[in-house]
Design an enzyme around this catalytic site. Structure first.
Site, mmCIF file in Angstrom:
data_model
loop_
_atom_site.group_PDB
_atom_site.id
_atom_site.type_symbol
_atom_site.label_atom_id
_atom_site.label_comp_id
_atom_site.label_asym_id
_atom_site.label_seq_id
_atom_site.Cartn_x
_atom_site.Cartn_y
_atom_site.Cartn_z
ATOM 1 N N HIS A 307 0.862 -1.198 0.000
ATOM 2 C CA HIS A 307 0.000 0.000 0.000
ATOM 3 C C HIS A 307 0.889 1.236 0.000
ATOM 4 O O HIS A 307 1.982 1.235 0.543
ATOM 5 C CB HIS A 307 -0.887 0.017 1.260
ATOM 6 N N ASP A 364 -7.992 -5.053 -0.632
ATOM 7 C CA ASP A 364 -8.411 -5.911 -1.758
ATOM 8 C C ASP A 364 -8.118 -7.380 -1.536
ATOM 9 O O ASP A 364 -8.559 -8.220 -2.326
ATOM 10 C CB ASP A 364 -7.703 -5.433 -3.037
HETATM 11 C C1 SDX Z 1 -5.963 0.301 -3.127
HETATM 12 O O1 SDX Z 1 -4.087 4.681 -1.899
HETATM 13 C C2 SDX Z 1 -5.120 4.103 -1.410
HETATM 14 O O2 SDX Z 1 -5.634 4.457 -0.373
HETATM 15 C C3 SDX Z 1 -5.689 2.964 -2.238
HETATM 16 C C4 SDX Z 1 -6.754 2.116 -1.560
HETATM 17 C C5 SDX Z 1 -8.052 2.876 -1.370
HETATM 18 O O3 SDX Z 1 -8.828 2.516 -0.459
HETATM 19 O O4 SDX Z 1 -8.351 3.771 -2.203
HETATM 20 O O5 SDX Z 1 -6.302 1.653 -0.314
HETATM 21 C C6 SDX Z 1 -7.125 0.904 -2.427
HETATM 22 O O6 SDX Z 1 -5.701 0.649 -4.242
HETATM 23 C C7 SDX Z 1 -5.094 -0.690 -2.396
HETATM 24 C C8 SDX Z 1 -3.883 -1.191 -3.249
HETATM 25 C C9 SDX Z 1 -4.395 -2.207 -4.254
HETATM 26 N N1 SDX Z 1 -3.316 -2.589 -5.168
HETATM 27 C C10 SDX Z 1 -2.722 -3.809 -5.084
HETATM 28 O O7 SDX Z 1 -2.980 -4.637 -4.238
HETATM 29 C C11 SDX Z 1 -1.694 -4.074 -6.181
HETATM 30 C C12 SDX Z 1 -0.432 -4.675 -5.566
HETATM 31 N N2 SDX Z 1 0.225 -3.652 -4.759
HETATM 32 C C13 SDX Z 1 1.343 -2.951 -5.349
HETATM 33 O O8 SDX Z 1 1.290 -2.753 -6.709
HETATM 34 C C14 SDX Z 1 1.830 -1.789 -4.514
HETATM 35 O O9 SDX Z 1 1.884 -2.211 -3.222
HETATM 36 C C15 SDX Z 1 1.097 -0.460 -4.557
HETATM 37 C C16 SDX Z 1 0.884 0.009 -5.952
HETATM 38 C C17 SDX Z 1 -0.222 -0.570 -3.863
HETATM 39 C C18 SDX Z 1 1.972 0.526 -3.843
HETATM 40 O O10 SDX Z 1 3.145 0.630 -4.603
HETATM 41 P P1 SDX Z 1 4.439 1.363 -4.023
HETATM 42 O O11 SDX Z 1 4.075 2.679 -3.454
HETATM 43 O O12 SDX Z 1 5.511 1.303 -5.031
HETATM 44 O O13 SDX Z 1 4.842 0.429 -2.787
HETATM 45 P P2 SDX Z 1 6.077 0.639 -1.911
HETATM 46 O O14 SDX Z 1 6.774 1.953 -2.139
HETATM 47 O O15 SDX Z 1 5.632 0.306 -0.526
HETATM 48 O O16 SDX Z 1 7.080 -0.523 -2.439
HETATM 49 C C19 SDX Z 1 8.250 -0.812 -1.684
HETATM 50 C C20 SDX Z 1 8.870 -2.016 -2.332
HETATM 51 C C21 SDX Z 1 9.214 -1.823 -3.812
HETATM 52 O O17 SDX Z 1 10.248 -2.715 -4.121
HETATM 53 P P3 SDX Z 1 11.814 -2.263 -3.991
HETATM 54 O O18 SDX Z 1 11.988 -1.091 -4.912
HETATM 55 O O19 SDX Z 1 11.989 -1.882 -2.519
HETATM 56 O O20 SDX Z 1 12.576 -3.490 -4.380
HETATM 57 O O21 SDX Z 1 7.957 -3.111 -2.293
HETATM 58 C C22 SDX Z 1 7.675 -3.527 -3.594
HETATM 59 C C23 SDX Z 1 7.985 -2.348 -4.486
HETATM 60 O O22 SDX Z 1 8.240 -2.774 -5.818
HETATM 61 N N3 SDX Z 1 6.240 -3.884 -3.630
HETATM 62 C C24 SDX Z 1 5.802 -5.084 -3.944
HETATM 63 C C25 SDX Z 1 4.411 -5.022 -3.795
HETATM 64 N N4 SDX Z 1 4.068 -3.792 -3.399
HETATM 65 C C26 SDX Z 1 5.204 -3.086 -3.309
HETATM 66 N N5 SDX Z 1 6.443 -6.215 -4.333
HETATM 67 C C27 SDX Z 1 5.651 -7.299 -4.589
HETATM 68 N N6 SDX Z 1 4.307 -7.301 -4.457
HETATM 69 C C28 SDX Z 1 3.648 -6.195 -4.062
HETATM 70 N N7 SDX Z 1 2.337 -6.221 -3.957
#
Ligand code: SDX
Length: 451
Positions: A307, A364
């Site tokens: 998130h 989700d």
């Molecule tokens: C919603 O914003 C909101 O409030 C949204 C929401 C709402 O109510 O409106 O809460 C609803 O959209 C929830 C999120 C739903 N999406 C997913 O479940 C899709 C999977 N999640 C990811 O794509 C991701 O977690 C995001 C898009 C939600 C957030 O992306 P970020 O900001 O890039 O996450 P981060 O900065 O915390 O990531 C840190 C690290 C990164 O890797 P490194 O660069 O450190 O190697 O964690 C990795 C990211 O690539 N990472 C993941 C991951 N989420 C982050 N790796 C694997 N799987 C994941 N799901």
């Protein structure tokens, strides 16, 4: 006395005012940064930028706290209000009195129908049309049939527009489902509450009324109200951005639907179930899925995990996980995908890759299990998210419009393209060399940060 932050740039000191929110969040006000320093701040995904002051939802991502107008969401699990009551709270800022709730519910019933001419639009969509495309298109088309709702200056008009939108979007969602199956549209029932009415419009047949099991109705109420608002998430920020040009409420919410559709946002609830189904069908093992999510060379991210704001367990996911167990138990059903989800969560939360990055289940991860148990088809999952989020979009749009300091949103950029060059007449142009590429401007990733 206003607290100040000091910025030193090129040997010069700049004082930037600080302000603090209700719960101690601090902000450096950079409203005049460019005028003062000639520089802009740079944060392409806005994760360090507050776009507004809002009194609707408080989120503490580090501690997994979420409150709607000050009320912790855990109290909604215990008190089980209905979705309309929480929608009223989100939109109007306080819980409705019994008379206000009765009046708001009455308006929902009154406004549930859509203009007869709108029904022909459904016939024009291909039967395979994604329901989110239909939802966005039909919300926008409400602007064509209810122009009187453009003028929302007075409270009565706004209250009517909010009830109308909440009720008609529910009808549009049900009709999108019915038209995809070639089924006749079922009119809303005046004696049914919001969720029971939606399920009636989704699943009743001309020869047989669908009567929602109260357990199912309560589960849908909980799923919708937990989605009711969530601060400046991608789709809500979109609604505000569109609304900032003084575009009407329908156009702004239609844009919000489009932003929500993405798999990184509201589309994740559908992606979670598709992933769990693949594990169930032995296309991949749970370990292989986690391995793919950890592989930095792929764009695969574990749906339902991680998130922008929560770096701890999303409090909504915790409530929905408990609700899955309660619902399936009361229905006397098992769902193998729930067991797989719980196994996957257990593995991930024992894996340093996820824990070190603060990746926990989000809203989700478990919502789809409940939607499956209710009988909502997979391609309608994100539509359900939109239905739930509508009160938040309406409230945030109104908050923007009520803010006398709000103006059109227009972010700046840092230009990294070609420096000045002249037009070249056609006959003088030669084939670009292979390393020129379509546009030989320095790539964004190659941007040189000044030392
Ligand atoms: C919603 O914003 C909101 O409030 C949204 C929401 C709402 O109510 O409106 O809460 C609803 O959209 C929830 C999120 C739903 N999406 C997913 O479940 C899709 C999977 N999640 C990811 O794509 C991701 O977690 C995001 C898009 C939600 C957030 O992306 P970020 O900001 O890039 O996450 P981060 O900065 O915390 O990531 C840190 C690290 C990164 O890797 P490194 O660069 O450190 O190697 O964690 C990795 C990211 O690539 N990472 C993941 C991951 N989420 C982050 N790796 C694997 N799987 C994941 N799901």
């Amino acid at each position: 006395m206003t607290e100040m932050a000091t910025l030193i740039l090129d040997g010069k000191r700049y004082e930037l005012p600080l302000f603090t929110g209700t719960e101690g969040e601090r902000a450096i006000d950079i409203t005049n940064l460019r005028d003062q320093t000639g520089c802009v701040a740079y944060d392409p995904s806005y994760s360090n930028v507050g776009s507004c002051r809002s009194a609707i939802t408080f989120i503490d991502g580090e501690h997994g706290v979420l409150r709607f107008r000050g009320i912790p969401i855990e109290q909604f699990e215990r008190e089980t209000p209905n979705f309309v009551e929480v929608a009223y709270l989100i939109i109007f800022g306080r819980l409705p009195t019994p008379a206000e709730l009765q009046d708001f519910s009455r308006r929902m019933t009154e406004y549930a129908h859509i203009h007869e001419a709108m029904k022909y639009h459904f016939e024009a969509f291909p039967i395979t049309a994604p329901p989110m495309a239909i939802l966005s298109a039909m919300i926008n088309s409400l602007s064509c049939f209810y122009p009187e709702l453009f003028q929302l200056e007075d409270k009565e008009q706004f209250e009517s527009a909010a009830a109308r939108l909440l009720s008609k979007v529910r009808t549009i969602a049900a009709y999108a489902y019915r038209s995809s199956l070639g089924l006749p549209f079922i009119a809303s029932h005046s004696n049914l509450r919001y969720c029971a009415n939606f399920l009636h419009m989704m699943f009743s047949m001309p020869y047989e009324l669908y009567r929602a099991d109260p357990v199912i109705e309560d589960a849908l109420n909980l799923v919708l109200l937990l989605h009711a608002d969530h601060g400046q998430n991608c789709s809500t920020a979109t609604v505000r951005l569109v609304g900032s040009s003084r575009a009407n409420l329908f156009a702004s919410c239609a844009a919000g639907v489009c932003a929500l559709w993405g798999p990184l946002h509201g589309g994740a609830n559908k992606a979670v179930i598709e992933m769990l189904q693949k594990i169930h069908d032995k296309e991949h093992s749970a370990d292989e899925v986690l391995g793919m999510a950890k592989d930095r060379d792929t764009t695969f991210r574990l749906p339902g995990f991680g998130h922008r704001v929560y770096k701890h367990y999303d409090p909504r996911a915790a409530i929905l996980k408990r609700a899955c167990d309660r619902l399936l138990d009361k229905l006397g059903r098992q769902d193998p995908l729930l067991q797989i989800a719980q196994e996957l969560e257990g593995k991930a939360l024992n894996d340093p890759f996820f824990v070190d990055r603060g990746l926990y289940p989000n809203v989700d991860f478990y919502s789809g299990i409940i939607l499956r148990a209710i009988g909502i088809p997979l391609n309608m999952f994100t539509v359900m998210f939109a239905l739930g989020r509508l009160p938040g979009w309406i409230a945030q749009w109104r908050e923007l419009h009520d803010d006398p300091s709000s103006t059109i949103c227009r972010p700046r950029q840092i230009y990294v393209g070609q420096s000045r060059r002249d037009y070249l007449p056609l006959e003088e142009r030669i084939d670009p060399s292979p390393d020129d590429g379509p546009d030989s401007s320095p790539q964004l990733s190659g941007i040189k940060r000044s030392e």
